[in-house]
Design a protein around this motif. Sequence first.
Motif, PDB file in Angstrom:
ATOM      1  N   LEU A 428      17.587  40.982  28.427  1.00 40.63           N
ATOM      2  CA  LEU A 428      17.995  41.508  29.719  1.00 40.63           C
ATOM      3  C   LEU A 428      19.430  41.107  30.044  1.00 40.63           C
ATOM      4  CD1 LEU A 428      17.007  43.196  32.044  1.00 40.63           C
ATOM      5  CD2 LEU A 428      16.141  41.126  33.141  1.00 40.63           C
ATOM      6  N   ALA A 429      19.782  39.854  29.739  1.00 38.97           N
ATOM      7  CA  ALA A 429      21.143  39.380  30.021  1.00 38.97           C
ATOM      8  C   ALA A 429      22.177  40.143  29.191  1.00 38.97           C
ATOM      9  CB  ALA A 429      21.240  37.884  29.744  1.00 38.97           C
ATOM     10  N   ILE A 430      21.928  40.277  27.898  1.00 33.42           N
ATOM     11  CA  ILE A 430      22.886  40.949  27.010  1.00 33.42           C
ATOM     12  C   ILE A 430      22.988  42.435  27.341  1.00 33.42           C
ATOM     13  CG2 ILE A 430      23.342  41.631  24.625  1.00 33.42           C
ATOM     14  CD1 ILE A 430      22.156  38.960  23.757  1.00 33.42           C
ATOM     15  N   PHE A 431      21.835  43.088  27.475  1.00 32.73           N
ATOM     16  CA  PHE A 431      21.845  44.535  27.686  1.00 32.73           C
ATOM     17  C   PHE A 431      22.371  44.899  29.075  1.00 32.73           C
ATOM     18  CE2 PHE A 431      17.949  44.448  24.706  1.00 32.73           C
ATOM     19  CZ  PHE A 431      18.778  44.215  23.623  1.00 32.73           C
ATOM     20  N   ALA A 432      22.055  44.065  30.074  1.00 31.53           N
ATOM     21  CA  ALA A 432      22.585  44.324  31.411  1.00 31.53           C
ATOM     22  C   ALA A 432      24.108  44.217  31.424  1.00 31.53           C
ATOM     23  CB  ALA A 432      21.974  43.357  32.422  1.00 31.53           C
ATOM     24  N   ALA A 433      24.619  43.226  30.683  1.00 28.29           N
ATOM     25  CA  ALA A 433      26.074  43.073  30.608  1.00 28.29           C
ATOM     26  C   ALA A 433      26.705  44.291  29.930  1.00 28.29           C
ATOM     27  CB  ALA A 433      26.427  41.806  29.841  1.00 28.29           C
ATOM     28  N   ILE A 434      26.080  44.780  28.871  1.00 28.35           N
ATOM     29  CA  ILE A 434      26.600  45.951  28.152  1.00 28.35           C
ATOM     30  C   ILE A 434      26.563  47.189  29.049  1.00 28.35           C
ATOM     31  CG2 ILE A 434      26.101  47.562  26.256  1.00 28.35           C
ATOM     32  CD1 ILE A 434      25.149  45.108  24.646  1.00 28.35           C
ATOM     33  N   ALA A 435      25.425  47.416  29.702  1.00 31.25           N
ATOM     34  CA  ALA A 435      25.279  48.602  30.546  1.00 31.25           C
ATOM     35  C   ALA A 435      26.215  48.560  31.743  1.00 31.25           C
ATOM     36  CB  ALA A 435      23.824  48.719  31.013  1.00 31.25           C
ATOM     37  N   THR A 436      26.268  47.404  32.406  1.00 33.67           N
ATOM     38  CA  THR A 436      27.099  47.287  33.604  1.00 33.67           C
ATOM     39  C   THR A 436      28.572  47.439  33.276  1.00 33.67           C
ATOM     40  OG1 THR A 436      25.460  45.812  34.609  1.00 33.67           O
ATOM     41  CG2 THR A 436      27.684  45.781  35.539  1.00 33.67           C
ATOM     42  N   SER A 437      29.009  46.795  32.215  1.00 32.39           N
ATOM     43  CA  SER A 437      30.419  46.875  31.834  1.00 32.39           C
ATOM     44  C   SER A 437      30.836  48.308  31.520  1.00 32.39           C
ATOM     45  CB  SER A 437      30.678  45.969  30.628  1.00 32.39           C
ATOM     46  OG  SER A 437      31.999  46.128  30.157  1.00 32.39           O
ATOM     47  N   HIS A 438      29.998  49.010  30.767  1.00 26.88           N
ATOM     48  CA  HIS A 438      30.338  50.383  30.384  1.00 26.88           C
ATOM     49  C   HIS A 438      30.304  51.315  31.593  1.00 26.88           C
ATOM     50  CE1 HIS A 438      30.909  53.743  27.718  1.00 26.88           C
ATOM     51  NE2 HIS A 438      29.794  54.321  28.133  1.00 26.88           N
ATOM     52  N   SER A 439      29.280  51.177  32.432  1.00 33.33           N
ATOM     53  CA  SER A 439      29.185  52.036  33.620  1.00 33.33           C
ATOM     54  C   SER A 439      30.343  51.786  34.575  1.00 33.33           C
ATOM     55  CB  SER A 439      27.849  51.793  34.337  1.00 33.33           C
ATOM     56  OG  SER A 439      26.759  52.163  33.526  1.00 33.33           O
ATOM     57  N   ARG A 440      30.700  50.519  34.756  1.00 30.81           N
ATOM     58  CA  ARG A 440      31.808  50.201  35.654  1.00 30.81           C
ATOM     59  C   ARG A 440      33.116  50.795  35.138  1.00 30.81           C
ATOM     60  NH1 ARG A 440      31.492  44.837  35.649  1.00 30.81           N
ATOM     61  NH2 ARG A 440      30.066  44.781  37.444  1.00 30.81           N
ATOM     62  N   HIS A 441      33.323  50.707  33.832  1.00 30.35           N
ATOM     63  CA  HIS A 441      34.544  51.271  33.241  1.00 30.35           C
ATOM     64  C   HIS A 441      34.617  52.779  33.479  1.00 30.35           C
ATOM     65  CE1 HIS A 441      37.763  52.140  30.401  1.00 30.35           C
ATOM     66  NE2 HIS A 441      36.952  52.997  29.794  1.00 30.35           N
ATOM     67  N   LEU A 442      33.493  53.468  33.314  1.00 32.74           N
ATOM     68  CA  LEU A 442      33.485  54.915  33.516  1.00 32.74           C
ATOM     69  C   LEU A 442      33.715  55.282  34.981  1.00 32.74           C
ATOM     70  CD1 LEU A 442      30.560  56.041  31.176  1.00 32.74           C
ATOM     71  CD2 LEU A 442      33.020  56.256  30.779  1.00 32.74           C
TER      72      LEU A 442
END
Length: 490
Positions: A428-442
């Motif tokens: 959850l920690a790793i995947f949330a970081a990946i999802a949040t970072s990518h969504s925020r960038h977009l």
Amino acid sequence: MDISVTGASGSRQSTSAPGFLSTARGRLTLTLLCAVAFLDFVDASIVNIALPDIRSELDFSVQELQWVPSAYLLTYGGFMLLGGRLADLLGRRRILVTGTVVIGLSSLIGGFAGNAEVLIGARLTQGVGAALMLPAALSILTTTFEEGPERHTALGVWAGVGGLASAVGVFLGGVLTEGPGWRWVLFVNPLACVLVLPAVYALIPGDRRRARFANFDVVGSVLGTGGMLLLVYALVEAPDQGWGAARTIGEFVGAFVLIAAFVVNEQRNPDPLLPLSIFRIKGLAAANITGLIAFAGLLAMFFFLTLYMQNVLGYTPMQTGAAYLPLCLGVAVAAGISSQLLTRTGTRPVVVVGALVASAGLYLLSRIPVDGSYLADLLPGLMIVSFGLGAVFVGVTTAANAGVPAGEAGLAAALLNASQQVGSALGLAIFAAIATSHSRHLMETNSPVPEALTSGFQRALLTGSVFLVAAALIALRTGNTRGDDGRRTA
């Protein structure tokens, strides 16, 4: 030390005696133990759909809200090893009853919570209760049912229930939240505990205390539990604090130091909390690592698909919960088939193939579109994942408990469940970081919010698929438990 297997009646089983599972009492005992597993596993997911209502009524901040699910995970994983060893030393039924009472009382308090602090405190205490209950129940199962086909069947049913619980928890959370209200997500636990406690005394024989408290490894308990608590806490907080933040690094270093000190203490202590000799059992360490990596990929799926269905597709809590019902059926079918395959193929092929099938399902789900439909874009991937999930649960649970002496059954159960909880937090920690970072960038580049969110979920699910491939590779190093005597082969 007498490590003979005894049935629920307390009498010694022999290989010539009819299997305990073939008796009415044996089936009732297995049903009870699976009910305990269901109660513990479902508590990890049942609150997720209720979070918006909880936030609104109790005035949670966004940062506080994550601790409603995470508080349970923190103490569940952190106290698991201690709970398992207490079951071995102080009596499994005694610890099972204690954990059940703790779960019931803390859930009752949480259901009446009037503010965020009380609810989070109740969830922390729930996790402690579950950490006492689950290893005690699983070790009772492995010492009650004779090793070989009977235990494979019992573990298959247990693992199937565990796989079902996460999905059913989401469904029940939706039904209760839209029905009587979010507080009933917690109130159902005391009702369940009232039914479980009399059954425990009726079906599970009392076992003698195996150690005096004077011999208990207090230092090891403090170091081991502290290290696990800090590790899970660091994983939960890392996405918000930042993986490179000084505080995050300090927490991981602190957890490493505590765990290293714990290992040194266990090597020197004549009565250790974790006898390191247990890792001499062929393939046990690999089975636990496989479970950790596989659960990191699998259980985070529920988190991201739930967000996708509610925030992108606009599903109601009830609709979101109902969307997982076919997965529940698939897990049950796969668990039943896998438990029968164990005596023919061994655990290793079941875990490897199950992990690869689940990986394929997650890969398919990682292609979800913004305007997705349930039948075309969700259901096929969910069904494929369900077959892999059922196989992985059954295979890993059996492999991680095979060949373990009865006196260390609680410890083996705790190791497996602790690895699963750490895996869940890690994923959850790793995947949330990946999802949040990518969504925020977009979103910073003016992409519409639904597209940005969906793209982030896609990346998280794709990473989960990669984790399942890694779990399959690690599973090649597990022992291959098979045959009538549960032996491990190379």
